[in-house]
Design a protein around this motif. Structure first.
Motif, mmCIF file in Angstrom:
data_model
loop_
_atom_site.group_PDB
_atom_site.id
_atom_site.type_symbol
_atom_site.label_atom_id
_atom_site.label_comp_id
_atom_site.label_asym_id
_atom_site.label_seq_id
_atom_site.Cartn_x
_atom_site.Cartn_y
_atom_site.Cartn_z
ATOM 1 N N LEU A 89 0.818 -1.210 0.000
ATOM 2 C CA LEU A 89 0.000 0.000 0.000
ATOM 3 C C LEU A 89 0.853 1.261 0.000
ATOM 4 C CD1 LEU A 89 -2.713 -1.070 2.604
ATOM 5 C CD2 LEU A 89 -3.037 -0.812 0.135
ATOM 6 N N ARG A 90 2.138 1.122 0.309
ATOM 7 C CA ARG A 90 3.032 2.279 0.429
ATOM 8 C C ARG A 90 4.388 1.927 -0.188
ATOM 9 N NH1 ARG A 90 0.141 0.869 4.564
ATOM 10 N NH2 ARG A 90 -1.264 2.296 5.642
ATOM 11 N N ILE A 91 4.396 1.824 -1.495
ATOM 12 C CA ILE A 91 5.607 1.411 -2.212
ATOM 13 C C ILE A 91 6.752 2.397 -1.957
ATOM 14 C CG2 ILE A 91 6.617 1.096 -4.507
ATOM 15 C CD1 ILE A 91 4.873 -1.153 -3.600
ATOM 16 N N GLY A 92 7.933 1.850 -1.681
ATOM 17 C CA GLY A 92 9.126 2.670 -1.512
ATOM 18 C C GLY A 92 9.327 3.231 -0.122
ATOM 19 N N ARG A 93 8.299 3.163 0.718
ATOM 20 C CA ARG A 93 8.437 3.666 2.084
ATOM 21 C C ARG A 93 9.182 2.649 2.943
ATOM 22 N NH1 ARG A 93 3.655 4.100 6.569
ATOM 23 N NH2 ARG A 93 5.060 4.028 8.338
ATOM 24 N N VAL A 94 10.025 3.119 3.849
ATOM 25 C CA VAL A 94 10.729 2.236 4.774
ATOM 26 C C VAL A 94 9.850 2.009 6.004
ATOM 27 C CG1 VAL A 94 12.760 1.938 6.229
ATOM 28 C CG2 VAL A 94 12.983 3.008 3.973
ATOM 29 N N PHE A 95 9.607 0.745 6.313
ATOM 30 C CA PHE A 95 8.791 0.371 7.466
ATOM 31 C C PHE A 95 9.698 -0.105 8.590
ATOM 32 C CE2 PHE A 95 6.049 -0.076 3.844
ATOM 33 C CZ PHE A 95 4.808 0.369 4.287
ATOM 34 N N GLU A 96 9.559 0.503 9.742
ATOM 35 C CA GLU A 96 10.290 0.017 10.907
ATOM 36 C C GLU A 96 9.719 -1.328 11.337
ATOM 37 O OE1 GLU A 96 10.320 2.853 14.026
ATOM 38 O OE2 GLU A 96 11.369 4.395 12.856
ATOM 39 N N ARG A 97 10.570 -2.139 11.930
ATOM 40 C CA ARG A 97 10.126 -3.454 12.379
ATOM 41 C C ARG A 97 8.965 -3.346 13.370
ATOM 42 N NH1 ARG A 97 15.533 -3.673 11.489
ATOM 43 N NH2 ARG A 97 16.364 -5.510 10.402
ATOM 44 N N SER A 98 9.035 -2.392 14.267
ATOM 45 C CA SER A 98 7.981 -2.247 15.282
ATOM 46 C C SER A 98 6.630 -1.953 14.651
ATOM 47 C CB SER A 98 8.351 -1.143 16.273
ATOM 48 O OG SER A 98 8.513 0.102 15.607
ATOM 49 N N GLU A 99 6.621 -1.205 13.558
ATOM 50 C CA GLU A 99 5.358 -0.919 12.883
ATOM 51 C C GLU A 99 4.782 -2.181 12.253
ATOM 52 O OE1 GLU A 99 3.453 1.733 9.219
ATOM 53 O OE2 GLU A 99 5.521 2.100 9.865
ATOM 54 N N LEU A 100 5.629 -3.000 11.645
ATOM 55 C CA LEU A 100 5.161 -4.244 11.055
ATOM 56 C C LEU A 100 4.643 -5.202 12.125
ATOM 57 C CD1 LEU A 100 7.929 -4.829 8.346
ATOM 58 C CD2 LEU A 100 5.602 -3.976 8.007
ATOM 59 N N VAL A 101 5.259 -5.189 13.311
ATOM 60 C CA VAL A 101 4.750 -6.004 14.423
ATOM 61 C C VAL A 101 3.331 -5.589 14.753
ATOM 62 C CG1 VAL A 101 4.971 -6.436 16.896
ATOM 63 C CG2 VAL A 101 6.989 -6.567 15.445
ATOM 64 N N ASP A 102 3.124 -4.281 14.943
ATOM 65 C CA ASP A 102 1.810 -3.778 15.353
ATOM 66 C C ASP A 102 0.753 -4.004 14.286
ATOM 67 O OD1 ASP A 102 2.894 -2.918 17.718
ATOM 68 O OD2 ASP A 102 3.191 -0.848 17.050
ATOM 69 N N ALA A 103 1.120 -3.844 13.024
ATOM 70 C CA ALA A 103 0.125 -3.876 11.952
ATOM 71 C C ALA A 103 -0.158 -5.270 11.417
ATOM 72 C CB ALA A 103 0.583 -2.976 10.792
ATOM 73 N N CYS A 104 0.799 -6.166 11.509
ATOM 74 C CA CYS A 104 0.692 -7.414 10.754
ATOM 75 C C CYS A 104 0.797 -8.691 11.571
ATOM 76 C CB CYS A 104 1.782 -7.455 9.670
ATOM 77 S SG CYS A 104 1.779 -6.046 8.545
ATOM 78 N N LEU A 105 1.398 -8.648 12.738
ATOM 79 C CA LEU A 105 1.637 -9.889 13.468
ATOM 80 C C LEU A 105 0.589 -10.105 14.540
ATOM 81 C CD1 LEU A 105 4.411 -9.575 12.025
ATOM 82 C CD2 LEU A 105 5.407 -10.665 14.033
ATOM 83 N N PRO A 106 -0.020 -11.293 14.574
ATOM 84 C CA PRO A 106 -1.016 -11.569 15.592
ATOM 85 C C PRO A 106 -0.442 -11.965 16.933
ATOM 86 C CG PRO A 106 -0.807 -13.455 14.148
ATOM 87 C CD PRO A 106 0.084 -12.375 13.590
ATOM 88 N N GLU A 107 0.806 -12.397 16.973
ATOM 89 C CA GLU A 107 1.361 -12.922 18.214
ATOM 90 C C GLU A 107 1.490 -11.825 19.254
ATOM 91 O OE1 GLU A 107 2.891 -15.395 14.817
ATOM 92 O OE2 GLU A 107 2.709 -13.279 15.264
ATOM 93 N N GLY A 108 0.965 -12.114 20.457
ATOM 94 C CA GLY A 108 0.969 -11.109 21.500
ATOM 95 C C GLY A 108 2.361 -10.696 21.930
ATOM 96 N N GLU A 109 3.315 -11.629 21.910
ATOM 97 C CA GLU A 109 4.651 -11.307 22.389
ATOM 98 C C GLU A 109 5.623 -11.135 21.224
ATOM 99 O OE1 GLU A 109 4.386 -15.314 21.305
ATOM 100 O OE2 GLU A 109 3.179 -14.232 22.760
ATOM 101 N N ALA A 110 5.097 -10.805 20.047
ATOM 102 C CA ALA A 110 5.930 -10.699 18.855
ATOM 103 C C ALA A 110 7.062 -9.693 19.059
ATOM 104 C CB ALA A 110 5.076 -10.283 17.658
ATOM 105 N N LEU A 111 8.232 -10.064 18.573
ATOM 106 C CA LEU A 111 9.414 -9.231 18.696
ATOM 107 C C LEU A 111 9.923 -8.866 17.310
ATOM 108 C CD1 LEU A 111 11.237 -11.328 21.437
ATOM 109 C CD2 LEU A 111 9.854 -9.269 21.789
#
Length: 231
Positions: free
Chosen positions: A170-192
């Motif tokens: 949805l945002r080509i070329g933008r740099v995504f921080e790992r923490s943002e991908l955790v919040d937006a995409c990972l279901p695991e509660g303790e995801a790191l």
């Protein structure tokens, strides 16, 4: 997302009341059920926007209720469990749960999870086909095709891998921080952050095998970006 109807299937009235109170304060409508039979009846009749589902229920357990909900459709489900073993969590996610929380929990955490899952659901349901370079991404079918010289190749992605790819597309070329991908995409509660690295590594390998090498780029010390070109 405001005014969404949340069905809470929980056999402990105090816990159901606490979750319901916090959700109501955020503008959600709430209905509760004390067992799986009543919960499934409410689900059939009311068509809630999301279900908060306890695993340990009298009669039908949460896994059986979740399986019945999945046979009917794709209502988002957040599982609630008193067991912290990974086996339980992975089983719930494998048969179609969108997220889970472990008792004892902070009710604000449940509210945050509900909002996050609804945001992902809205994005999926409103999403059109995404085309990025050789990729065609179908947010509703969780399907990704790579156009290759031999014809389209369907990628065999896990749900989390798909979420990461679709979110970045949805945002080509933008740099995504790992923490943002955790919040937006990972279901695991303790995801790191390192969990994201593992998913992205698998995703890059699958893209490369299908002829889309170089699209998912690591940015040292920051995160990742998805480019419109490859090779």
């Amino acid at each position: 997302m405001n005014n969404a109807l949340i069905l809470i299937i929980e056999d402990e009235p105090e816990i159901a009341e606490i979750i319901g109170t916090y959700l109501s304060r955020e503008g959600f409508r709430v209905v509760t059920a004390g067992d799986g039979t009543v919960g499934l009846a409410h689900h059939q009749r009311l068509r809630p926007d999301l279900v908060v589902l306890d695993i340990k229920l009298p009669g039908q357990d949460g896994y059986e209720v979740l399986a019945a909900i999945r046979r009917r459709g794709d209502t988002p489900v957040i599982m609630v469990t008193a067991l912290a073993e990974d086996l339980d969590k992975l089983q719930a996610l494998r048969i179609g749960a969108d997220d889970y929380v472990v008792k004892p929990f902070n009710p604000l955490e449940v509210v945050a999870r509900v909002k996050a899952v609804l945001r992902r659901t809205i994005a999926r349901d409103d999403g059109q086909m995404l085309r990025v370079g050789p990729l065609t991404i179908d947010p509703q079918a969780y399907r990704v095709e790579v156009e290759s010289a031999a014809g389209p190749v369907v990628l065999g992605l896990t749900r989390t891998e798909f979420r990461i790819l679709a979110y970045m597309a949805l945002r080509i070329g933008r740099v995504f921080e790992r923490s943002e991908l955790v919040d937006a995409c990972l279901p695991e509660g303790e995801a790191l952050d390192r969990t994201v690295d593992s998913h992205v590594s698998n995703l890059r390998r699958k893209l490369a095998a299908a002829g889309a090498d170089g699209m998912l780029v690591g940015v040292r010390g920051v995160g990742y970006r998805l480019d419109n070109t490859h090779g």
